[in-house]
Design a protein around this motif. Structure first.
Motif, mmCIF file in Angstrom:
data_model
loop_
_atom_site.group_PDB
_atom_site.id
_atom_site.type_symbol
_atom_site.label_atom_id
_atom_site.label_comp_id
_atom_site.label_asym_id
_atom_site.label_seq_id
_atom_site.Cartn_x
_atom_site.Cartn_y
_atom_site.Cartn_z
ATOM 1 N N GLY A 63 -17.587 9.689 5.266
ATOM 2 C CA GLY A 63 -16.042 8.817 6.442
ATOM 3 C C GLY A 63 -15.607 8.496 5.129
ATOM 4 N N PRO A 64 -14.296 7.849 5.261
ATOM 5 C CA PRO A 64 -13.477 7.394 4.145
ATOM 6 C C PRO A 64 -14.024 5.995 4.357
ATOM 7 C CG PRO A 64 -11.898 8.229 6.073
ATOM 8 C CD PRO A 64 -13.317 8.317 6.703
ATOM 9 N N PRO A 65 -13.352 5.863 2.748
ATOM 10 C CA PRO A 65 -14.169 4.186 2.656
ATOM 11 C C PRO A 65 -13.515 2.748 3.470
ATOM 12 C CG PRO A 65 -13.439 5.002 0.404
ATOM 13 C CD PRO A 65 -12.922 5.948 1.694
ATOM 14 N N MET A 66 -14.064 1.921 4.219
ATOM 15 C CA MET A 66 -13.294 0.761 5.001
ATOM 16 C C MET A 66 -11.827 -0.037 4.556
ATOM 17 S SD MET A 66 -15.597 -2.103 6.098
ATOM 18 C CE MET A 66 -16.326 -1.719 7.047
ATOM 19 N N HIS A 67 -10.796 0.095 5.631
ATOM 20 C CA HIS A 67 -9.795 -0.672 4.539
ATOM 21 C C HIS A 67 -9.132 0.487 3.686
ATOM 22 C CE1 HIS A 67 -11.208 -4.303 7.340
ATOM 23 N NE2 HIS A 67 -11.641 -4.023 6.605
ATOM 24 N N PHE A 68 -9.297 1.925 3.570
ATOM 25 C CA PHE A 68 -8.651 3.092 3.138
ATOM 26 C C PHE A 68 -7.655 2.410 2.190
ATOM 27 C CE2 PHE A 68 -7.461 7.073 1.404
ATOM 28 C CZ PHE A 68 -8.619 7.102 0.117
ATOM 29 N N ASP A 69 -6.508 2.293 3.450
ATOM 30 C CA ASP A 69 -4.717 1.888 2.818
ATOM 31 C C ASP A 69 -4.867 1.049 1.765
ATOM 32 O OD1 ASP A 69 -4.604 4.396 4.635
ATOM 33 O OD2 ASP A 69 -3.304 3.144 6.250
ATOM 34 N N ARG A 70 -6.520 -0.121 1.625
ATOM 35 C CA ARG A 70 -5.784 -0.884 1.385
ATOM 36 C C ARG A 70 -6.675 -0.784 0.107
ATOM 37 N NH1 ARG A 70 -7.626 -5.643 5.787
ATOM 38 N NH2 ARG A 70 -6.021 -5.024 7.180
ATOM 39 N N VAL A 71 -7.185 -0.392 0.041
ATOM 40 C CA VAL A 71 -8.149 -0.182 -1.446
ATOM 41 C C VAL A 71 -8.138 1.530 -2.433
ATOM 42 C CG1 VAL A 71 -10.199 -1.282 -0.649
ATOM 43 C CG2 VAL A 71 -10.008 0.479 -0.168
ATOM 44 N N LYS A 72 -7.646 1.957 -1.909
ATOM 45 C CA LYS A 72 -7.450 4.080 -1.935
ATOM 46 C C LYS A 72 -6.358 3.224 -3.457
ATOM 47 C CE LYS A 72 -2.621 5.076 0.872
ATOM 48 N NZ LYS A 72 -2.629 5.991 1.617
ATOM 49 N N GLU A 73 -5.189 2.923 -3.942
ATOM 50 C CA GLU A 73 -4.703 2.444 -5.001
ATOM 51 C C GLU A 73 -6.079 1.732 -6.271
ATOM 52 O OE1 GLU A 73 -1.635 4.168 -5.407
ATOM 53 O OE2 GLU A 73 -1.863 4.580 -3.655
ATOM 54 N N ALA A 74 -6.576 1.621 -5.912
ATOM 55 C CA ALA A 74 -7.843 0.863 -7.014
ATOM 56 C C ALA A 74 -8.941 2.398 -6.934
ATOM 57 C CB ALA A 74 -8.120 -0.137 -6.675
ATOM 58 N N LEU A 75 -9.219 2.412 -5.911
ATOM 59 C CA LEU A 75 -10.289 3.887 -5.797
ATOM 60 C C LEU A 75 -9.813 4.934 -6.238
ATOM 61 C CD1 LEU A 75 -13.409 3.809 -5.194
ATOM 62 C CD2 LEU A 75 -12.362 4.364 -2.965
ATOM 63 N N TYR A 76 -9.036 5.450 -5.461
ATOM 64 C CA TYR A 76 -8.107 6.856 -5.957
ATOM 65 C C TYR A 76 -6.708 7.057 -6.268
ATOM 66 C CZ TYR A 76 -13.051 8.384 -4.045
ATOM 67 O OH TYR A 76 -14.585 8.668 -4.135
ATOM 68 N N PRO A 77 -6.548 6.441 -7.052
ATOM 69 C CA PRO A 77 -4.908 6.330 -7.405
ATOM 70 C C PRO A 77 -3.740 7.264 -7.772
ATOM 71 C CG PRO A 77 -6.154 5.375 -9.561
ATOM 72 C CD PRO A 77 -7.167 5.653 -8.823
ATOM 73 N N ASP A 78 -4.912 8.452 -8.133
ATOM 74 C CA ASP A 78 -4.763 10.081 -8.158
ATOM 75 C C ASP A 78 -4.456 10.623 -6.879
ATOM 76 O OD1 ASP A 78 -2.434 8.708 -10.783
ATOM 77 O OD2 ASP A 78 -4.619 9.170 -11.721
ATOM 78 N N THR A 79 -5.850 10.668 -6.833
ATOM 79 C CA THR A 79 -6.071 12.017 -5.634
ATOM 80 C C THR A 79 -6.194 11.512 -4.079
ATOM 81 O OG1 THR A 79 -8.682 11.256 -6.526
ATOM 82 C CG2 THR A 79 -7.705 12.932 -7.473
ATOM 83 N N ALA A 80 -6.032 10.301 -4.320
ATOM 84 C CA ALA A 80 -6.548 10.073 -2.179
ATOM 85 C C ALA A 80 -5.705 10.612 -1.600
ATOM 86 C CB ALA A 80 -5.065 8.304 -2.425
ATOM 87 N N ASP A 81 -5.016 11.644 -1.413
ATOM 88 C CA ASP A 81 -5.042 12.994 -0.135
ATOM 89 C C ASP A 81 -5.582 13.789 -0.584
ATOM 90 O OD1 ASP A 81 -2.930 10.730 0.765
ATOM 91 O OD2 ASP A 81 -1.005 11.411 -0.411
ATOM 92 N N ALA A 82 -6.559 13.933 -1.318
ATOM 93 C CA ALA A 82 -6.694 15.006 -2.385
ATOM 94 C C ALA A 82 -8.769 14.813 -2.158
ATOM 95 C CB ALA A 82 -6.889 15.831 -2.967
ATOM 96 N N GLU A 83 -8.781 12.992 -1.559
ATOM 97 C CA GLU A 83 -10.056 13.152 -1.856
ATOM 98 C C GLU A 83 -11.239 13.971 -0.092
ATOM 99 O OE1 GLU A 83 -12.590 12.477 -3.408
ATOM 100 O OE2 GLU A 83 -10.856 12.256 -5.414
#
Length: 342
Positions: free
Chosen positions: A113-133
């Motif tokens: 499942g997506p990480p909790m609060h994904f919209d808040r952490v996606k730039e730190a966690l997957y800055p270049d691939t968030a939409d493709a994970e």
């Protein structure tokens, strides 16, 4: 339903490992001490909850590596690692390393499942691939394959002075059979069974179906049966239950009052499904071991499992955990047919 419940074969406990931001070492050390106590008391397993960007253990695999060097028998598990935060290849290497260090005692539990609060952490966690994970079951399948020794690379052999393997190293042959999936839906239960995993049930299930109703124990029983129906091992497939269970045999009057207030405060969330996901929580159980054993023996899902990892309330003090674990091992476990490990 069996006319009598199965004797409890494996007794475990789950903790979150809270710590003070100003002194994180003390909290982590307390968690290790609790695991050591669990081994002395004869518990079969100790499990760590996983928390990111909170004041609980963010790296349970690292903590369990430390625990593996301070214990010799107790099994060490995670319940659960959310794979949306992980690279399956790197995680497979870490899990295999700790399993080797522990002598084959690691029981990794995971979920997708997506990480909790994904919209808040996606730039730190997957800055270049968030939409493709891929945050679905494919991520868990990748981890399974890698842990079980499937190729991770198209190359193996010698290059210059270095020798390369095409699969994760170290390879721990038994680890693939000790992977658990933590799920609360029928889809998760079936997927775990179809993929030959073990199944972790907890104190929360998803209310599904057209009527959107159901008793917690009956809903959890449906998960257990769906998992085993899909698993190659059938009724022998491993399931662990993780309710919050608080024995009070040796508790002080002050502890009993605190425990009962904790349970009462959380009771309203158990009366109906919560939130858009329609999650139903199990009532926490508090009382003497004799009372708890009677309630568990009447629990539809408990009657069909023989392993548990009872969850410790996350906000209690270390001395409360000592009392609860001691009562579990010396009173509640035996009342459920369990015998301590040697």
């Amino acid at each position: 339903m069996p006319s009598t419940p199965r004797p409890l074969r494996k007794l475990g406990f789950l903790t979150i490992g809270l710590f003070d931001e100003a002194d994180p070492r003390r909290g982590h050390e307390t968690t290790l001490e609790i695991i050591e106590l669990g081994e002395r008391l004869g518990f079969d397993s100790a499990w760590l909850r996983h928390r990111h960007l909170q004041y609980g253990i963010s790296s349970p695999v690292a903590v369990l590596a430390a625990a593996s060097q301070r214990t010799s028998r107790i099994e060490l598990g995670t319940a659960v690692i959310p794979l949306g935060w992980e690279n399956p290849l790197r995680l497979a290497e870490d899990l295999a390393t700790v399993d080797v260090l522990s002598g084959g005692r690691l029981n990794p539990g995971v979920s997708v499942g997506p990480p909790m609060h994904f919209d808040r952490v996606k730039e730190a966690l997957y800055p270049d691939t968030a939409d493709a994970e891929d945050f679905g079951y494919g991520r868990a399948r990748r981890l399974l394959d890698l842990v079980r020794g499937e190729p991770a690379s198209g190359f193996s052999g010698t290059e210059g002075f270095e020798v390369f393997s095409d699969r994760v190293q170290p390879h721990s042959p038994g680890l693939g059979s000790r992977l658990w999936y933590g799920g609360g839906s029928l889809g998760s239960a079936r997927w775990a069974g179809e993929n030959g995993m073990n199944f972790l049930t907890s104190s929360v299930v998803k209310v599904e179906g057209p009527d959107g109703e159901g008793d917690f124990a009956d809903l959890q029983l449906a998960l257990v049966r769906a998992f085993r129906a899909a698993h190659p091992d059938g009724d022998a497939a491993r399931v662990s239950q993780g309710l919050v269970v608080i024995p009070t045999d040796s508790a002080t009057p002050e502890q009993r009052a605190k425990y009962e207030e904790f349970v009462a405060r959380r009771l309203p969330r158990t009366t109906s499904p919560q939130g858009p996901a329609r999650l139903l929580f199990a009532p926490d159980l508090v009382g003497t071991s004799a009372e708890l054993a009677e309630r568990l023996h009447a629990h539809a899902a408990f009657r069909e499992i023989d392993e548990v990892a009872f969850a410790l309330p996350f906000t209690f003090a270390p001395e409360d955990y000592v009392q609860i674990l001691t009562d579990m091992a010396t009173h509640l476990g035996p009342a459920l047919g369990w015998k301590p490990g040697a």
